[in-house]
Motif scaffolding. Structure first.
Motif, PDB file in Angstrom:
ATOM      1  N   LYS A   9       0.839  -1.199   0.000  1.00  0.00           N
ATOM      2  CA  LYS A   9       0.000   0.000   0.000  1.00  0.00           C
ATOM      3  C   LYS A   9       0.877   1.253   0.000  1.00  0.00           C
ATOM      4  O   LYS A   9       0.575   2.230  -0.680  1.00  0.00           O
ATOM      5  N   GLU A  10       1.979   1.213   0.733  1.00  0.00           N
ATOM      6  CA  GLU A  10       2.899   2.356   0.788  1.00  0.00           C
ATOM      7  C   GLU A  10       3.545   2.603  -0.570  1.00  0.00           C
ATOM      8  O   GLU A  10       3.699   3.752  -0.999  1.00  0.00           O
ATOM      9  N   GLU A  11       3.923   1.522  -1.249  1.00  0.00           N
ATOM     10  CA  GLU A  11       4.521   1.664  -2.577  1.00  0.00           C
ATOM     11  C   GLU A  11       3.503   2.227  -3.570  1.00  0.00           C
ATOM     12  O   GLU A  11       3.849   3.069  -4.407  1.00  0.00           O
ATOM     13  N   LEU A  12       2.264   1.776  -3.465  1.00  0.00           N
ATOM     14  CA  LEU A  12       1.214   2.324  -4.336  1.00  0.00           C
ATOM     15  C   LEU A  12       1.046   3.819  -4.072  1.00  0.00           C
ATOM     16  O   LEU A  12       0.865   4.604  -5.004  1.00  0.00           O
ATOM     17  N   GLY A  13       1.107   4.197  -2.805  1.00  0.00           N
ATOM     18  CA  GLY A  13       1.017   5.611  -2.456  1.00  0.00           C
ATOM     19  C   GLY A  13       2.154   6.412  -3.057  1.00  0.00           C
ATOM     20  O   GLY A  13       1.956   7.521  -3.561  1.00  0.00           O
ATOM     21  N   MET A  14       3.346   5.858  -3.041  1.00  0.00           N
ATOM     22  CA  MET A  14       4.501   6.546  -3.620  1.00  0.00           C
ATOM     23  C   MET A  14       4.352   6.685  -5.139  1.00  0.00           C
ATOM     24  O   MET A  14       4.698   7.713  -5.713  1.00  0.00           O
ATOM     25  N   ILE A  15       3.828   5.653  -5.776  1.00  0.00           N
ATOM     26  CA  ILE A  15       3.582   5.738  -7.219  1.00  0.00           C
ATOM     27  C   ILE A  15       2.558   6.835  -7.502  1.00  0.00           C
ATOM     28  O   ILE A  15       2.720   7.630  -8.429  1.00  0.00           O
ATOM     29  N   ALA A  16       1.519   6.900  -6.686  1.00  0.00           N
ATOM     30  CA  ALA A  16       0.504   7.947  -6.858  1.00  0.00           C
ATOM     31  C   ALA A  16       1.131   9.327  -6.697  1.00  0.00           C
ATOM     32  O   ALA A  16       0.826  10.246  -7.470  1.00  0.00           O
ATOM     33  N   PHE A  17       2.013   9.480  -5.723  1.00  0.00           N
ATOM     34  CA  PHE A  17       2.680  10.775  -5.540  1.00  0.00           C
ATOM     35  C   PHE A  17       3.583  11.121  -6.728  1.00  0.00           C
ATOM     36  O   PHE A  17       3.729  12.289  -7.088  1.00  0.00           O
ATOM     37  N   GLU A  18       4.191  10.101  -7.341  1.00  0.00           N
ATOM     38  CA  GLU A  18       4.977  10.347  -8.558  1.00  0.00           C
ATOM     39  C   GLU A  18       4.079  10.910  -9.656  1.00  0.00           C
ATOM     40  O   GLU A  18       4.450  11.859 -10.348  1.00  0.00           O
ATOM     41  N   ILE A  19       2.916  10.303  -9.824  1.00  0.00           N
ATOM     42  CA  ILE A  19       1.966  10.769 -10.844  1.00  0.00           C
ATOM     43  C   ILE A  19       1.571  12.209 -10.564  1.00  0.00           C
ATOM     44  O   ILE A  19       1.544  13.053 -11.475  1.00  0.00           O
ATOM     45  N   ILE A  20       1.284  12.526  -9.312  1.00  0.00           N
ATOM     46  CA  ILE A  20       0.906  13.894  -8.931  1.00  0.00           C
ATOM     47  C   ILE A  20       2.045  14.862  -9.236  1.00  0.00           C
ATOM     48  O   ILE A  20       1.820  15.934  -9.811  1.00  0.00           O
ATOM     49  N   THR A  64       1.124   3.233 -15.358  1.00  0.00           N
ATOM     50  CA  THR A  64       1.135   1.906 -15.974  1.00  0.00           C
ATOM     51  C   THR A  64       1.543   0.831 -14.969  1.00  0.00           C
ATOM     52  O   THR A  64       1.072  -0.310 -15.055  1.00  0.00           O
ATOM     53  N   GLN A  65       2.388   1.179 -14.002  1.00  0.00           N
ATOM     54  CA  GLN A  65       2.775   0.210 -12.973  1.00  0.00           C
ATOM     55  C   GLN A  65       1.538  -0.280 -12.212  1.00  0.00           C
ATOM     56  O   GLN A  65       1.384  -1.477 -11.967  1.00  0.00           O
ATOM     57  N   MET A  66       0.662   0.651 -11.855  1.00  0.00           N
ATOM     58  CA  MET A  66      -0.554   0.260 -11.130  1.00  0.00           C
ATOM     59  C   MET A  66      -1.510  -0.517 -12.021  1.00  0.00           C
ATOM     60  O   MET A  66      -2.098  -1.514 -11.609  1.00  0.00           O
ATOM     61  N   ILE A  67      -1.675  -0.069 -13.250  1.00  0.00           N
ATOM     62  CA  ILE A  67      -2.581  -0.743 -14.181  1.00  0.00           C
ATOM     63  C   ILE A  67      -2.101  -2.167 -14.459  1.00  0.00           C
ATOM     64  O   ILE A  67      -2.902  -3.107 -14.487  1.00  0.00           O
ATOM     65  N   ALA A  68      -0.797  -2.335 -14.633  1.00  0.00           N
ATOM     66  CA  ALA A  68      -0.241  -3.659 -14.910  1.00  0.00           C
ATOM     67  C   ALA A  68      -0.470  -4.611 -13.734  1.00  0.00           C
ATOM     68  O   ALA A  68      -0.797  -5.787 -13.941  1.00  0.00           O
ATOM     69  N   ALA A  69      -0.323  -4.106 -12.523  1.00  0.00           N
ATOM     70  CA  ALA A  69      -0.547  -4.948 -11.339  1.00  0.00           C
ATOM     71  C   ALA A  69      -1.991  -5.430 -11.303  1.00  0.00           C
ATOM     72  O   ALA A  69      -2.262  -6.616 -11.069  1.00  0.00           O
ATOM     73  N   GLU A  70      -2.917  -4.524 -11.543  1.00  0.00           N
ATOM     74  CA  GLU A  70      -4.328  -4.912 -11.526  1.00  0.00           C
ATOM     75  C   GLU A  70      -4.647  -5.868 -12.676  1.00  0.00           C
ATOM     76  O   GLU A  70      -5.419  -6.822 -12.509  1.00  0.00           O
ATOM     77  N   ALA A  71      -4.045  -5.644 -13.835  1.00  0.00           N
ATOM     78  CA  ALA A  71      -4.290  -6.511 -14.990  1.00  0.00           C
ATOM     79  C   ALA A  71      -3.797  -7.935 -14.733  1.00  0.00           C
ATOM     80  O   ALA A  71      -4.359  -8.889 -15.274  1.00  0.00           O
ATOM     81  N   ARG A  72      -2.788  -8.065 -13.882  1.00  0.00           N
ATOM     82  CA  ARG A  72      -2.291  -9.394 -13.522  1.00  0.00           C
ATOM     83  C   ARG A  72      -3.166 -10.060 -12.469  1.00  0.00           C
ATOM     84  O   ARG A  72      -2.887 -11.176 -12.038  1.00  0.00           O
ATOM     85  N   GLY A  73      -4.205  -9.372 -12.032  1.00  0.00           N
ATOM     86  CA  GLY A  73      -5.115  -9.950 -11.061  1.00  0.00           C
ATOM     87  C   GLY A  73      -4.807  -9.602  -9.620  1.00  0.00           C
ATOM     88  O   GLY A  73      -5.443 -10.111  -8.706  1.00  0.00           O
ATOM     89  N   GLU A  74      -3.821  -8.736  -9.428  1.00  0.00           N
ATOM     90  CA  GLU A  74      -3.497  -8.327  -8.065  1.00  0.00           C
ATOM     91  C   GLU A  74      -4.565  -7.378  -7.547  1.00  0.00           C
ATOM     92  O   GLU A  74      -5.168  -6.628  -8.307  1.00  0.00           O
ATOM     93  N   ASN A  75      -4.763  -7.414  -6.255  1.00  0.00           N
ATOM     94  CA  ASN A  75      -5.703  -6.501  -5.625  1.00  0.00           C
ATOM     95  C   ASN A  75      -4.990  -5.175  -5.396  1.00  0.00           C
ATOM     96  O   ASN A  75      -4.115  -5.075  -4.540  1.00  0.00           O
ATOM     97  N   VAL A  76      -5.337  -4.161  -6.179  1.00  0.00           N
ATOM     98  CA  VAL A  76      -4.738  -2.840  -6.053  1.00  0.00           C
ATOM     99  C   VAL A  76      -5.730  -1.959  -5.308  1.00  0.00           C
ATOM    100  O   VAL A  76      -6.809  -1.651  -5.813  1.00  0.00           O
ATOM    101  N   GLU A  77      -5.369  -1.606  -4.086  1.00  0.00           N
ATOM    102  CA  GLU A  77      -6.255  -0.800  -3.251  1.00  0.00           C
ATOM    103  C   GLU A  77      -6.240   0.650  -3.736  1.00  0.00           C
ATOM    104  O   GLU A  77      -5.214   1.305  -3.740  1.00  0.00           O
ATOM    105  N   VAL A  78      -7.389   1.104  -4.169  1.00  0.00           N
ATOM    106  CA  VAL A  78      -7.505   2.466  -4.678  1.00  0.00           C
ATOM    107  C   VAL A  78      -7.960   3.358  -3.531  1.00  0.00           C
ATOM    108  O   VAL A  78      -9.077   3.241  -3.046  1.00  0.00           O
TER     109      VAL A  78
END
Length: 107
Positions: A9-20, A64-78
């Motif tokens: 979840k922390e890594e996803l947050g960091m990716i989101a901050f990169e996008i921002i 794309t990192q987040m989209i790819a994780a979800e496309a692989r079936g991982e649970n990506v907490e939005v």
């Protein structure tokens, strides 16, 4: 590219901050490009547009990192930060399209 199988979840947050961050930089560059065009400084304007496009490419790469994780079936907490990041990116992309058309007037 990192292994997204173990993304936290922390890594996803960091990716989101990169996008921002990348989207915010692009937005600032696009708005400055319009100012430069108004001042008839098209060389600086075009340079800023190019830099903004690179920022948007970087934002897309992060997204794309987040989209790819979800496309692989991982649970990506939005969470709210992810929604905020997506909002930043999409509004900046819209701004880029509008400014591209506006700058045709100055060119």
């Amino acid at each position: 590219m990192q292994d997204l199988q173990s993304i936290s979840k922390e890594e996803l947050g960091m990716i989101a901050f990169e996008i921002i961050a990348y989207s915010g930089d692009a937005r600032s560059k696009l708005l400055e490009a319009v100012k430069q065009a108004k001042q008839k400084n098209m060389e600086n304007c075009e340079k800023l547009i190019s830099e903004a496009k690179q920022c948007l490419t970087d934002a897309h790469r992060s997204q794309t990192q987040m989209i790819a994780a979800e496309a692989r079936g991982e649970n990506v907490e939005v969470g709210f930060i992810t929604v905020h990041a997506q909002d930043h990116l999409m509004t900046t992309l819209l701004l880029k399209d509008i400014i591209d058309n506006l700058l045709d007037i100055y060119r």
